[in-house]
Design a protein around this motif. Structure first.
Motif, mmCIF file in Angstrom:
data_model
loop_
_atom_site.group_PDB
_atom_site.id
_atom_site.type_symbol
_atom_site.label_atom_id
_atom_site.label_comp_id
_atom_site.label_asym_id
_atom_site.label_seq_id
_atom_site.Cartn_x
_atom_site.Cartn_y
_atom_site.Cartn_z
ATOM 1 N N MET A 1 0.845 -1.195 0.000
ATOM 2 C CA MET A 1 0.000 0.000 0.000
ATOM 3 C C MET A 1 0.875 1.238 0.000
ATOM 4 N N ASN A 2 0.481 2.213 -0.762
ATOM 5 C CA ASN A 2 1.121 3.512 -0.693
ATOM 6 C C ASN A 2 0.917 4.047 0.725
ATOM 7 N N PRO A 3 2.013 4.315 1.473
ATOM 8 C CA PRO A 3 1.871 4.649 2.895
ATOM 9 C C PRO A 3 0.971 5.853 3.139
ATOM 10 N N GLY A 4 0.865 6.758 2.188
ATOM 11 C CA GLY A 4 0.051 7.944 2.411
ATOM 12 C C GLY A 4 -1.358 7.820 1.866
ATOM 13 N N ALA A 5 -1.686 6.657 1.256
ATOM 14 C CA ALA A 5 -2.943 6.546 0.517
ATOM 15 C C ALA A 5 -4.162 6.810 1.388
ATOM 16 N N TRP A 6 -4.108 6.356 2.657
ATOM 17 C CA TRP A 6 -5.273 6.500 3.516
ATOM 18 C C TRP A 6 -5.587 7.961 3.807
ATOM 19 N N LEU A 7 -4.559 8.825 3.686
ATOM 20 C CA LEU A 7 -4.773 10.240 3.982
ATOM 21 C C LEU A 7 -5.762 10.878 3.018
ATOM 22 N N THR A 8 -5.868 10.298 1.820
ATOM 23 C CA THR A 8 -6.713 10.909 0.807
ATOM 24 C C THR A 8 -8.171 10.484 0.949
ATOM 25 N N VAL A 9 -8.444 9.520 1.846
ATOM 26 C CA VAL A 9 -9.820 9.063 2.027
ATOM 27 C C VAL A 9 -10.536 10.033 2.957
ATOM 28 N N ALA A 10 -11.543 10.710 2.448
ATOM 29 C CA ALA A 10 -12.235 11.706 3.259
ATOM 30 C C ALA A 10 -13.711 11.692 2.909
ATOM 31 N N PRO A 11 -14.632 12.087 3.771
ATOM 32 C CA PRO A 11 -14.332 12.455 5.149
ATOM 33 C C PRO A 11 -14.256 11.220 6.049
ATOM 34 N N GLU A 210 4.907 -12.483 -1.645
ATOM 35 C CA GLU A 210 6.149 -11.899 -2.166
ATOM 36 C C GLU A 210 6.141 -10.377 -1.953
ATOM 37 N N CYS A 211 5.007 -9.742 -2.261
ATOM 38 C CA CYS A 211 4.907 -8.281 -2.107
ATOM 39 C C CYS A 211 5.089 -7.869 -0.656
ATOM 40 N N ARG A 212 4.408 -8.565 0.258
ATOM 41 C CA ARG A 212 4.414 -8.119 1.646
ATOM 42 C C ARG A 212 5.710 -8.465 2.364
ATOM 43 N N PHE A 213 6.232 -9.663 2.137
ATOM 44 C CA PHE A 213 7.352 -10.100 2.971
ATOM 45 C C PHE A 213 8.711 -10.086 2.275
ATOM 46 N N ALA A 214 8.755 -9.985 0.951
ATOM 47 C CA ALA A 214 10.048 -9.838 0.272
ATOM 48 C C ALA A 214 10.149 -8.429 -0.306
ATOM 49 N N GLY A 215 9.005 -7.892 -0.735
ATOM 50 C CA GLY A 215 8.988 -6.571 -1.351
ATOM 51 C C GLY A 215 9.174 -6.678 -2.853
ATOM 52 N N VAL A 216 8.289 -6.043 -3.601
ATOM 53 C CA VAL A 216 8.413 -5.969 -5.057
ATOM 54 C C VAL A 216 8.476 -4.484 -5.394
ATOM 55 N N PRO A 217 9.702 -3.937 -5.582
ATOM 56 C CA PRO A 217 9.829 -2.487 -5.751
ATOM 57 C C PRO A 217 9.294 -1.971 -7.083
ATOM 58 N N GLU A 218 9.228 -2.846 -8.106
ATOM 59 C CA GLU A 218 8.753 -2.375 -9.410
ATOM 60 C C GLU A 218 7.266 -2.024 -9.338
ATOM 61 N N ARG A 219 6.872 -0.958 -10.006
ATOM 62 C CA ARG A 219 5.454 -0.555 -10.011
ATOM 63 C C ARG A 219 4.574 -1.636 -10.604
ATOM 64 N N ILE A 235 1.000 -7.864 -10.544
ATOM 65 C CA ILE A 235 1.218 -6.946 -9.425
ATOM 66 C C ILE A 235 1.297 -5.516 -9.948
ATOM 67 N N ALA A 236 0.487 -4.630 -9.382
ATOM 68 C CA ALA A 236 0.572 -3.202 -9.700
ATOM 69 C C ALA A 236 0.600 -2.445 -8.380
ATOM 70 N N ASP A 237 1.662 -1.686 -8.134
ATOM 71 C CA ASP A 237 1.819 -0.953 -6.876
ATOM 72 C C ASP A 237 1.604 -1.860 -5.661
ATOM 73 N N ASP A 330 3.880 -4.127 -19.699
ATOM 74 C CA ASP A 330 5.119 -3.390 -19.465
ATOM 75 C C ASP A 330 5.643 -3.586 -18.038
ATOM 76 N N PRO A 331 5.852 -4.847 -17.623
ATOM 77 C CA PRO A 331 6.312 -5.075 -16.247
ATOM 78 C C PRO A 331 7.781 -4.703 -16.066
ATOM 79 N N GLY A 332 8.154 -4.359 -14.832
ATOM 80 C CA GLY A 332 9.554 -4.118 -14.513
ATOM 81 C C GLY A 332 10.254 -5.397 -14.100
ATOM 82 N N ALA A 333 9.470 -6.404 -13.679
ATOM 83 C CA ALA A 333 10.071 -7.663 -13.243
ATOM 84 C C ALA A 333 9.136 -8.830 -13.518
ATOM 85 N N ILE A 334 9.764 -9.982 -13.789
ATOM 86 C CA ILE A 334 9.032 -11.241 -13.830
ATOM 87 C C ILE A 334 9.675 -12.130 -12.776
ATOM 88 N N VAL A 335 8.875 -12.502 -11.778
ATOM 89 C CA VAL A 335 9.364 -13.257 -10.624
ATOM 90 C C VAL A 335 8.866 -14.688 -10.794
#
Ligand SMILES: [Zn+2]
Length: 411
Positions: A1-11, A210-219, A235-237, A330-335
């Motif tokens: 998750m984008n760490p700031g994403a929740w900030l945009t949820v309003a109200p 893989e995303c949560r515990f290894a990390g997939v930095p590519e968008r 995987i997207a973001d 257009d992936p940045g990685a194939i795992v």
């Protein structure tokens, strides 16, 4: 998750905001490994006062603990040294069920997805879906008892299932490889056990792990698993796409040259040349396909040219299919995961070269082809990650219910 994403949820009302804040801080601790309060202020954008309250709550909920170490002092920091915080691995547990075609793996995990206990259940010929669900439920109860855990420690169960999973109901729509049609898996498991259940396709679950515990930095990335079939998680973001019907990424049924008649009814599917049963058949090795593929990988490592050629050809077929995926996504990685991936460069390099040869303007060159992080534990860790994202790292987690009463989880 984008760490700031929740900030945009309003109200947000106050209760929702409190749940969002707890989730944001908990996720930051999980991703950082260990972290001090001033870093949490920086990363989340919350005030020092809010961070103090949230951390106190998370410690009380036994989700976070002080490690006993203090943060290295920085010039700008005033006041007392700041204690380092990490996830509390001592109490909360999730259970995993990785359903494969030939066997089922079950596991017990902490908040970091680590496999604390596991068991393999072989497939039994002629069993109905209800028989399988009853056997899995019994094995999960036994695993908890054997570990000496209390049911109150268990937050929920994640299931990585074979075939097409309905994301709304957690039921299996169709799994041709095991002959299941319209099985209400989540409903049946929840009826047999006392914990909530989340179900996704088993390769989607691996990609979540893989995303949560290894990390997939590519968008954008694709997680491919070669087993009895060939599936993928797109995987997207750091989010694994479901598709409109829960079936995104069914790579095994892309058409490739040399493909034969497939179990899905089509002719020419990738699975018929590159999945484990096809590799076993091409190697002319009898017995269970998984063992046969392991033998091919072993022979190749020992220098056997026939085995090396076979792995190269399988890698090239997969690379050709992935080139079509690359043109679209257009992936940045194939795992890549599966026993074939244990051959390392002998499999991954021909895959990457075929990808380059078969993409427009060789843009496949920009794609990082690599082996997945968790190997043969990926199914369990993925199912655990699914459970954790649904029942713990989630603003809707029952742990964060303000007045739900704490007797449900307290010791
Ligand atoms: Zn097919």
């Amino acid at each position: 998750m984008n760490p700031g994403a929740w900030l945009t949820v309003a109200p947000l009302n106050a209760v929702t905001a409190a749940r969002q804040n707890r989730t944001a801080v908990l996720e930051t601790v999980q991703r950082a490994g260990s972290v001090a309060r001033p870093n949490l202020v920086e990363v989340t954008g919350l005030t020092p006062g809010t961070i103090s309250n949230v951390v106190r709550d998370l410690i009380e909920l036994r989700l976070v603990r002080a490690t006993g170490e203090v943060a290295p002092r920085r010039k700008a920091m005033a006041g007392a040294p700041s204690p380092m915080l990490a996830l509390d691995g001592s109490w909360h547990r999730v259970l995993s069920v990785h359903q494969g075609v030939s066997r089922i793996l079950i596991g017990g995990h902490d908040l970091e997805g680590r496999v604390l206990a596991s068991k393999e259940l072989p497939a039994v010929r002629g069993e109905t879906p209800d028989d399988v669900i009853t056997r899995v439920a019994g094995a999960l109860r036994k695993l908890i008892a054997d570990e000496g855990w209390s049911g109150r420690q268990v937050r929920g169960i994640g299931v990585g299932a074979v075939g097409l999973v309905d994301p709304e109901t957690g039921g299996i729509r169709a799994a041709p490889n095991i002959g299941w049609v319209e099985v209400p898996l989540r409903e049946r498991l929840e009826a047999s056990l006392d914990w909530p259940v989340a179900v996704r396709n088993n390769v989607h679950a691996m990609a979540i792990g893989e995303c949560r515990f290894a990390g997939v930095p590519e968008r954008q990335a694709v997680y491919v698993y070669v087993g009895t079939g060939i599936g993928s998680g797109i995987i997207a973001d750091s989010q694994v796409q479901r598709g409109a019907h829960g079936a995104a990424g069914e790579l095994g049924h892309l058409l490739v040259p040399g493909g034969a008649r497939c179990s899905c009814g089509k002719t020419g599917c990738l699975e018929t040349v590159a999945a484990e049963p096809a590799i076993a058949r091409r190697a002319e090795i009898q017995g269970p396909p998984k063992a046969a593929v392991a033998q091919v990988v072993q022979r190749a490592a020992e220098g056997d040219e026939t085995a090396r050629t076979l792995l190269r050809e399988v890698g090239e077929s997969l690379g050709l299919a992935m080139s079509q995926v690359t043109e679209i996504l257009d992936p940045g990685a194939i795992v890549v995961n599966g026993i074939v991936a244990e051959a390392g460069e002998g499999f991954l390099r021909p895959l990457a070269e075929s990808l380059r040869r078969n993409t427009f303007a060789a843009r496949g060159r920009q794609v990082d082809v690599r082996a997945a992080s968790f190997g043969r534990q990926a199914g369990m860790i993925g199912a655990a990650a699914l459970a954790l994202e649904t029942f713990v790292y989630n603003p809707r987690s029952e742990l964060f219910a303000e007045r739900a009463g704490r007797s449900a989880w307290e010791s």
